[in-house]
Write a protein that holds these residues in place. Sequence first.
Motif, PDB file in Angstrom:
ATOM      1  N   GLY A   1       0.797  -1.255   0.102  1.00  0.00           N
ATOM      2  CA  GLY A   1       0.069  -0.051   0.128  1.00  0.00           C
ATOM      3  C   GLY A   1       0.979   1.197  -0.148  1.00  0.00           C
ATOM      4  O   GLY A   1       0.091   2.444   0.214  1.00  0.00           O
ATOM      5  N   CYS A   2       2.076   1.089  -0.102  1.00  0.00           N
ATOM      6  CA  CYS A   2       3.011   2.488  -0.201  1.00  0.00           C
ATOM      7  C   CYS A   2       2.910   3.077  -1.732  1.00  0.00           C
ATOM      8  O   CYS A   2       3.036   2.434  -2.645  1.00  0.00           O
ATOM      9  N   GLU A   3       2.760   4.393  -1.644  1.00  0.00           N
ATOM     10  CA  GLU A   3       3.198   5.055  -2.667  1.00  0.00           C
ATOM     11  C   GLU A   3       4.729   5.126  -2.965  1.00  0.00           C
ATOM     12  O   GLU A   3       5.478   5.498  -1.890  1.00  0.00           O
ATOM     13  N   THR A   4       5.222   4.504  -4.287  1.00  0.00           N
ATOM     14  CA  THR A   4       6.764   4.308  -4.539  1.00  0.00           C
ATOM     15  C   THR A   4       7.193   4.827  -5.679  1.00  0.00           C
ATOM     16  O   THR A   4       6.563   4.575  -6.674  1.00  0.00           O
ATOM     17  N   ASP A   5       8.267   5.646  -5.554  1.00  0.00           N
ATOM     18  CA  ASP A   5       8.869   5.969  -6.616  1.00  0.00           C
ATOM     19  C   ASP A   5      10.455   5.733  -6.763  1.00  0.00           C
ATOM     20  O   ASP A   5      10.883   5.202  -5.522  1.00  0.00           O
ATOM     21  N   TYR A   6      11.182   6.108  -7.622  1.00  0.00           N
ATOM     22  CA  TYR A   6      12.501   5.958  -7.658  1.00  0.00           C
ATOM     23  C   TYR A   6      13.461   6.892  -8.424  1.00  0.00           C
ATOM     24  O   TYR A   6      12.882   7.750  -9.326  1.00  0.00           O
ATOM     25  N   HIS A   7      14.562   7.170  -8.160  1.00  0.00           N
ATOM     26  CA  HIS A   7      15.403   7.947  -9.030  1.00  0.00           C
ATOM     27  C   HIS A   7      16.774   7.010  -9.147  1.00  0.00           C
ATOM     28  O   HIS A   7      17.302   6.527  -8.469  1.00  0.00           O
ATOM     29  N   ASP A   8      17.247   7.103 -10.579  1.00  0.00           N
ATOM     30  CA  ASP A   8      18.466   6.580 -10.779  1.00  0.00           C
ATOM     31  C   ASP A   8      18.998   7.509 -12.264  1.00  0.00           C
ATOM     32  O   ASP A   8      18.344   7.349 -13.189  1.00  0.00           O
ATOM     33  N   PRO A   9      19.936   7.941 -11.941  1.00  0.00           N
ATOM     34  CA  PRO A   9      20.685   8.815 -13.293  1.00  0.00           C
ATOM     35  C   PRO A   9      21.277   7.998 -14.288  1.00  0.00           C
ATOM     36  O   PRO A   9      21.181   8.281 -15.418  1.00  0.00           O
ATOM     37  N   PHE A  10      21.090   6.577 -14.258  1.00  0.00           N
ATOM     38  CA  PHE A  10      21.604   5.810 -15.392  1.00  0.00           C
ATOM     39  C   PHE A  10      20.309   4.978 -15.968  1.00  0.00           C
ATOM     40  O   PHE A  10      20.515   4.535 -16.888  1.00  0.00           O
ATOM     41  N   ILE A  11      19.363   4.926 -15.120  1.00  0.00           N
ATOM     42  CA  ILE A  11      18.319   4.012 -15.836  1.00  0.00           C
ATOM     43  C   ILE A  11      17.007   4.917 -15.758  1.00  0.00           C
ATOM     44  O   ILE A  11      16.475   5.302 -14.845  1.00  0.00           O
ATOM     45  N   GLY A  12      16.370   5.087 -16.788  1.00  0.00           N
ATOM     46  CA  GLY A  12      14.985   5.907 -16.903  1.00  0.00           C
ATOM     47  C   GLY A  12      13.821   5.509 -16.647  1.00  0.00           C
ATOM     48  O   GLY A  12      12.842   6.032 -16.479  1.00  0.00           O
ATOM     49  N   LYS A  13      13.964   4.049 -16.905  1.00  0.00           N
ATOM     50  CA  LYS A  13      12.541   3.204 -16.821  1.00  0.00           C
ATOM     51  C   LYS A  13      12.817   1.867 -16.551  1.00  0.00           C
ATOM     52  O   LYS A  13      13.850   1.379 -16.841  1.00  0.00           O
ATOM     53  N   ILE A  14      11.955   1.461 -15.699  1.00  0.00           N
ATOM     54  CA  ILE A  14      12.237   0.022 -15.213  1.00  0.00           C
ATOM     55  C   ILE A  14      10.987  -0.660 -14.924  1.00  0.00           C
ATOM     56  O   ILE A  14       9.823   0.058 -15.104  1.00  0.00           O
ATOM     57  N   ARG A  15      10.881  -2.236 -15.149  1.00  0.00           N
ATOM     58  CA  ARG A  15       9.727  -2.764 -15.156  1.00  0.00           C
ATOM     59  C   ARG A  15       9.918  -3.819 -14.149  1.00  0.00           C
ATOM     60  O   ARG A  15      10.684  -4.555 -13.981  1.00  0.00           O
ATOM     61  N   LEU A  16       8.678  -3.570 -13.261  1.00  0.00           N
ATOM     62  CA  LEU A  16       8.739  -4.588 -11.966  1.00  0.00           C
ATOM     63  C   LEU A  16       8.323  -5.819 -12.325  1.00  0.00           C
ATOM     64  O   LEU A  16       7.840  -6.085 -13.329  1.00  0.00           O
ATOM     65  N   ASP A  17       8.431  -6.667 -11.443  1.00  0.00           N
ATOM     66  CA  ASP A  17       8.354  -8.205 -11.743  1.00  0.00           C
ATOM     67  C   ASP A  17       6.841  -8.553 -12.136  1.00  0.00           C
ATOM     68  O   ASP A  17       6.454  -9.275 -12.871  1.00  0.00           O
ATOM     69  N   GLU A  18       5.868  -7.548 -11.486  1.00  0.00           N
ATOM     70  CA  GLU A  18       4.584  -7.854 -11.698  1.00  0.00           C
ATOM     71  C   GLU A  18       4.226  -7.355 -12.901  1.00  0.00           C
ATOM     72  O   GLU A  18       3.003  -7.427 -13.467  1.00  0.00           O
TER      73      GLU A  18
END
Length: 444
Positions: free
Chosen positions: A366-383
């Motif tokens: 139930g957490c609102e979750t974001d990320y920052h990474d200077p080298f990776i602009g987009k990720i796909r989570l396992d689900e």
Amino acid sequence: MNTVTKEIHNLGQERLLKLIETKQAVVGVLGMGYVGFPLALECVNKGYHVIGFDKNSEKVSLLAAGHSHINDIDENKLKEALHTKRFQVSDNMASIQDCDIIVICVPTPLDKKEKIPDLTYIDSAVDSMIAYGKTNQLLILESTTYPGTTKKKIAERMEASRQMNIGTDFFTAYSPERIDPGNIQYEVSDIPKVVGGITKTCTELASAFYSTIVNSIHPVTSAEVAETAKLLENTYRYVNIALINEMALNCRELDIDIWEVINAADTKPFGFQKFNPGPGVGGHCIPIDPFYFKWVANQKGLKTKLIDLADEINSEMPISVSDYAIKLVNKEKRSILLVGAAYKKNTNDPRESSALTIMGDLMKKGCETDYHDPFIGKIRLDEGSVKYSVPFTKEQIDQYDVVIIHTDHDDIDYSILQDTSPVIFDTRNVCSDKLADNLKLVTL
């Protein structure tokens, strides 16, 4: 085998050795990933003509245009290799017939559910060799795998399908890759190569080739020894990471600073090697290689107790991070930012990254979750959901309740965290004492 046939085979071997010694051999590298791409460039740098093969046509087009897909490989180095006309990239496996040496650098993942070896990519590479290979080629496997793969999956298949004899008509060896993405201290040529052939002649030819590429080689008596050496290297790390992760979790409950403990122990000049705890184990080697050894050992009814226990500890680590992050804020709806999505600092590689597990678990809870990474602009989570990197500014950071430092990239300005409102959960110990005075800081 009559005397004339023996002489022909010897002439073929001598010709291949001469091509290696004079750098006239054409080298084919199957797989333009984190291992094959830098190896191909190093071969070009050493004077060989190289064909880099990859079945991903988009990657081939990118490389052919001079664009590197790997963060720590300078595009100028790629463009220089292309400019020499000694490097070409192709998705046409038929060009294998133009090569004298073939090095297989394809992925060897695990089946995620069963954690058993998946040799699909090796099988595909061998299919191409069977279809397009020729006599007197040297075929080297660098992909990490279990002992017996080089002999059974490559040499014996080639023998049966092409009616050729190992060590006379063609030559096969194993030499484990030891590339360390993001590590600028060691170039390809600096890392010693372990070499084990199916026959003595195979070992000698593979050793001769690598001697022209790297500064040091270590021949061993068989491909199986070389295959197992690679698995030992990373199983050693996996087990010791599990030990330090368990120590970190226990020290936190005992109110003892694990980082100070590690630095104190590291002053001993012998009998101790420093390992750091972290939010999980990721990448293409450490969380995978131990299970290649476990699988082959278990097939023989052998036990792998330490690997099993290390897996239990390391697999629980990302969940312990997400659980602790949730406990840091006493409110019903929490917002959390992960800093770094790569599995390792200074790379753009998210393979097996614990950041994916942590974010997925936080979202599930139930957490609102974001990320920052200077080298990776987009990720796909396992689900299957997709996340995009958010800015790393004070205005953005102040929107969150907790910031988890997951990957300690050098390019991130951690001083931005000073005087921000969220709790900083530093899993990498990158916040200095100076920054800690102005932070709500907790560590592993």
